[in-house]
Design an enzyme around this catalytic site. Structure first.
Site, PDB file in Angstrom:
ATOM      1  N   LYS A  56      -4.288 -14.865  12.753  1.00  0.00           N
ATOM      2  CA  LYS A  56      -3.370 -13.948  12.160  1.00  0.00           C
ATOM      3  C   LYS A  56      -4.000 -13.495  10.820  1.00  0.00           C
ATOM      4  CE  LYS A  56       0.933 -15.630  14.120  1.00  0.00           C
ATOM      5  NZ  LYS A  56       2.096 -16.094  14.104  1.00  0.00           N
ATOM      6  N   HIS A  93       5.361 -30.335   8.107  1.00  0.00           N
ATOM      7  CA  HIS A  93       6.268 -30.601   9.184  1.00  0.00           C
ATOM      8  C   HIS A  93       7.398 -30.794   8.852  1.00  0.00           C
ATOM      9  CE1 HIS A  93       1.881 -32.257   9.954  1.00  0.00           C
ATOM     10  NE2 HIS A  93       1.937 -31.717  11.149  1.00  0.00           N
TER      11      HIS A  93
END
Length: 106
Positions: A56, A93
């Site tokens: 990206k 996370h």
């Protein structure tokens, strides 16, 4: 003048847990060193997200197999793109999610 590019990706860890049951997925996405480092699905999810974030940031879309780029970790645990000097990687996370951001500069 320095130009910065940024990419971010988020993925459900449970999606990676299901995918790693298939050897073809593991072989096409992860390198041997990544698999040696990762002891949990959440780590593999973070590495996967970092690879997606890298593409990206490049702005090219995924134009090669994900196992052609490698996310390694330094002695402090900080992730980095192996062989890419002008890059910074962050992986996190929480719950069932892993998120990664890649910043490139030139």
């Amino acid at each position: 003048k320095i130009m910065f590019k940024i990419g971010t990706d988020i993925i459900r860890i449970s999606r990676i847990e299901k995918s790693i049951a298939r050897n073809s997925f593991i072989a096409s996405v992860f390198t041997e060193k990544e698999l040696e480092y990762a002891k949990k699905a959440e780590t593999l999810a973070g590495i996967f997200a970092a690879k997606e974030a890298y593409f990206k940031a490049l702005g090219t879309g995924i134009n090669s197999r994900l196992n052609r780029i490698e996310i390694l970790h330094g002695s402090s645990g900080k992730p980095y793109l192996n062989g890419v000097e002008n890059a910074d990687v962050s992986i996190s996370h929480d719950g069932d999610f892993a998120v990664a951001t890649v910043i490139l500069w030139e």
